[in-house]
Design an enzyme around this catalytic site. Structure first.
Site, mmCIF file in Angstrom:
data_model
loop_
_atom_site.group_PDB
_atom_site.id
_atom_site.type_symbol
_atom_site.label_atom_id
_atom_site.label_comp_id
_atom_site.label_asym_id
_atom_site.label_seq_id
_atom_site.Cartn_x
_atom_site.Cartn_y
_atom_site.Cartn_z
ATOM 1 N N ARG A 72 0.855 -1.191 0.000
ATOM 2 C CA ARG A 72 0.000 0.000 0.000
ATOM 3 C C ARG A 72 0.890 1.241 0.000
ATOM 4 O O ARG A 72 1.987 1.247 0.595
ATOM 5 C CB ARG A 72 -0.860 -0.024 1.269
ATOM 6 C CG ARG A 72 -1.859 1.117 1.424
ATOM 7 C CD ARG A 72 -3.000 0.976 0.468
ATOM 8 N NE ARG A 72 -4.184 1.747 0.893
ATOM 9 C CZ ARG A 72 -5.039 2.291 0.041
ATOM 10 N NH1 ARG A 72 -4.835 2.186 -1.258
ATOM 11 N NH2 ARG A 72 -6.106 2.938 0.479
ATOM 12 N N THR B 142 -9.932 0.533 -9.335
ATOM 13 C CA THR B 142 -8.904 -0.385 -8.875
ATOM 14 C C THR B 142 -8.885 -1.529 -9.878
ATOM 15 O O THR B 142 -9.673 -1.541 -10.802
ATOM 16 C CB THR B 142 -9.289 -0.873 -7.455
ATOM 17 O OG1 THR B 142 -9.485 0.282 -6.631
ATOM 18 C CG2 THR B 142 -8.249 -1.748 -6.812
ATOM 19 N N ASP C 82 -7.609 8.652 0.419
ATOM 20 C CA ASP C 82 -8.182 7.588 1.249
ATOM 21 C C ASP C 82 -7.990 7.835 2.742
ATOM 22 O O ASP C 82 -8.510 7.090 3.570
ATOM 23 C CB ASP C 82 -7.595 6.220 0.871
ATOM 24 C CG ASP C 82 -8.364 5.578 -0.265
ATOM 25 O OD1 ASP C 82 -9.327 6.192 -0.744
ATOM 26 O OD2 ASP C 82 -8.003 4.467 -0.680
ATOM 27 N N SER D 150 -7.874 0.962 3.352
ATOM 28 C CA SER D 150 -8.337 0.489 2.051
ATOM 29 C C SER D 150 -9.511 -0.463 2.220
ATOM 30 O O SER D 150 -9.719 -1.024 3.298
ATOM 31 C CB SER D 150 -7.194 -0.242 1.335
ATOM 32 O OG SER D 150 -7.666 -0.924 0.188
ATOM 33 N N GLY E 164 -13.740 0.365 -4.912
ATOM 34 C CA GLY E 164 -13.755 1.266 -3.763
ATOM 35 C C GLY E 164 -14.538 0.682 -2.609
ATOM 36 O O GLY E 164 -14.344 -0.468 -2.213
#
Length: 529
Positions: free
Chosen positions: A65, A340, A382, A411, A433
């Site tokens: 990440r 994503t 985020d 996330s 998402g």
């Protein structure tokens, strides 16, 4: 078998395995290929999570990440009067977190790969140099972003080369090919040091971003123990924090396990109501408790305690909706974009890999690194920008997800693997998402409770509830008019939405053969031998 967002990426992964590579080699090759053929989400300038299960049953995961730069601060997206500045965390250079993808792929390959590093990176270079033929969807995507690319970048990005891209046009990625060659030849240093790092930092300075050479040099992905739970005899293996996906998925499955969902018809009023009420409570917990475990204590064991989850659903009744105002949770709002990408891989030996990776928004921050040809993420969005300020997706987060230097943002990515009787059963995941968790959840239920094939389970219309806003969002044909009326009479608010998520999954059939599910919502494709 490889199932990914693009036929060329699936082909690359398959060819690596046909040459004797394993699922981990194929993961690296597919990841880099997606950075070329699927620029809206495939990446080297973003990050993600990989969950794996080896052929002997060993499980693990790696977290690559993105991380907040050293110069980041909790109020960096607020003006002098503490108002959140619109767009600052989503577009442009200040929205970028330190990319993790390349470091993650290097570490994964070092630990498990069997083919040489150069061999698994080369197919992406070939794609970049030879060019990629655009589908209609990809041409439309580039055309829709043209103005944003030109506005946000200080140079003219090659992605805007044509005024109007058309299906069948070939897009060449010359500078990206050079960057990938540096990664091929120098490994990690080919991205986090040398020329690529210089170009990235120079790009940051041009656009008033804050990522430094030290930020890049100090980045490190992390091996994490995946979360494991059970559902009606199936073992579920998923991602631990800083992804909320694994905790939320296991909570959802545990909450509905006492009910005989197979007796309810698919998307019946009872099924929709039960799933909605579980989702409402899980997203409230997500808001309050989840963040980067290196910075905050995440009460994982408590959240996954079966007694606790039973109590959470004890206020549920089939007679009426439970308003979200009656469900306790945290008080910070933050957004998570749905652009994503996910891919699932099983190799001939039985190793399985589930990977979800992202730039966050569609084409990330829209920043293309001059001279290096790759897009950068807008993952800083985020984090929670400010207490009490809703962002465009309406997801809610607590203090646990406040911005801090060196911290990973929360996330929803949910790469997941299922076992049955000690053997590999399913590999699954999706982009989307805040809808990722519920899409994976419903796909699993479609197979286990409604006897769907993998393809049917992936293609089936979905619905989503995330605590706030207090509304059931549903795809076309997901909930019949009669069921909608029944739910509305019980106090539920329903809203139609466009199709979302692109679930890519693999099911191991009783005879040992593999069945793919490639989501028809995109250009997703399966390839196998």
């Amino acid at each position: 078998m490889v199932v990914s967002a693009h036929p060329e990426a699936s082909r690359v992964g398959l060819e690596i395995m046909s040459k004797g590579g394993n699922a981990y080699d194929a993961t690296v090759a597919t990841q880099f290929a997606l950075a070329v053929v699927f620029p809206e989400a495939g990446n080297i300038g973003g990050g993600g999570f990989t969950v794996y299960r080896s052929s002997d049953g060993e499980t693990g995961s790696i977290d690559y990440r993105e991380i907040a730069p050293a110069a980041a601060s909790a109020t960096m997206y607020q003006d002098s009067e503490a108002n959140v500045i619109a767009g600052l965390s989503t577009n442009g250079h200040l929205a970028v977190g330190i990319p993790g993808t390349v470091d993650g792929m290097v570490k994964l390959h070092q630990k498990f790969g069997v083919l040489p590093w150069a061999e698994v990176v080369q197919p992406a270079i070939d794609l970049a140099r030879n060019g990629v033929v655009l589908t209609q969807r990809e041409a439309d995507g580039l055309n829709n972003m043209r103005d944003a690319f030109l506005k946000i970048n200080k140079h003219i990005p090659y992605l805007t080369e044509k005024q109007n891209w058309q299906a069948g046009d070939t897009l060449f990625h010359g500078e990206l090919a050079q960057t990938l060659e540096r990664i091929r030849d120098e490994g990690r240093e080919g991205f986090y040091g040398g020329k690529t790092a210089e170009l990235l930092v120079q790009e940051m300075k041009q656009g008033k971003g804050i990522i430094s050479k030290d930020d890049l040099a100090n980045y490190s992905s992390a091996w994490r123990k995946p979360l494991e739970g059970t559902y009606k005899g199936y073992k579920v293996i998923s991602m631990a924090p800083p992804s909320s996906g694994g905790i939320a998925l296991l909570q959802l499955l545990t909450m509905v396990e006492p009910y005989d969902l197979s007796k309810y018809k698919w998307q019946s009023a009872e099924a929709v109501q039960l799933i909605t009420e579980a989702e409402r409570r899980v997203y409230a917990d997500r808001a309050t408790y989840l963040g980067d475990p290196d910075f905050v204590k995440v009460p994982t064991q408590e959240l996954l305690n079966r007694t606790y989850m039973g109590e959470r659903l004890s206020t549920f009744t089939m007679e009426r909706a439970t308003p979200s105002s009656e469900v306790k949770a945290g008080n910070l709002l933050f957004a998570e974009s749905d652009q994503t990408t996910h891919f699932s891989i099983v190799d001939p030996m039985g190793n399985a890999v589930s990977t979800t990776t992202t730039l966050n928004g569609n084409y990330g921050s829209k920043v293309v690194v001059k001279g290096a040809g790759f897009l950068l993420n807008n993952e800083m969005d985020d984090f929670s920008a400010k207490p009490g300020v809703p962002n465009m997706f309406g997801l809610v987060g607590g203090e646990a997800n406040a911005i801090a230097p060196g911290k990973r943002m929360l996330s929803s990515m949910t790469p997941t693997i299922l076992e049955k009787d000690g053997k590999l059963f399913m590999v699954v995941g999706t982009p989307g998402g805040s809808t990722i968790i519920t899409s994976v959840f419903q796909t699993i239920l479609n197979v286990l409770e409604h006897n769907m094939t993998m393809q049917q389970a992936v293609a089936a219309p979905r619905f989503h509830h995330q605590w706030l806003p207090d509304v059931i969002q549903y795809e076309p044909d997901a909930i019949s008019p009669a069921v909608r009326t029944t739910l509305e009479n019980k106090g539920y608010k329903l809203e139609p939405r466009k199709p979302y998520g692109r679930v890519d999954a693999i099911l191991v059939l009783p005879n040992g053969k593999l069945e793919a599910g490639a989501d028809p919502r995109g250009d997703d494709a399966a390839a196998g031998f």
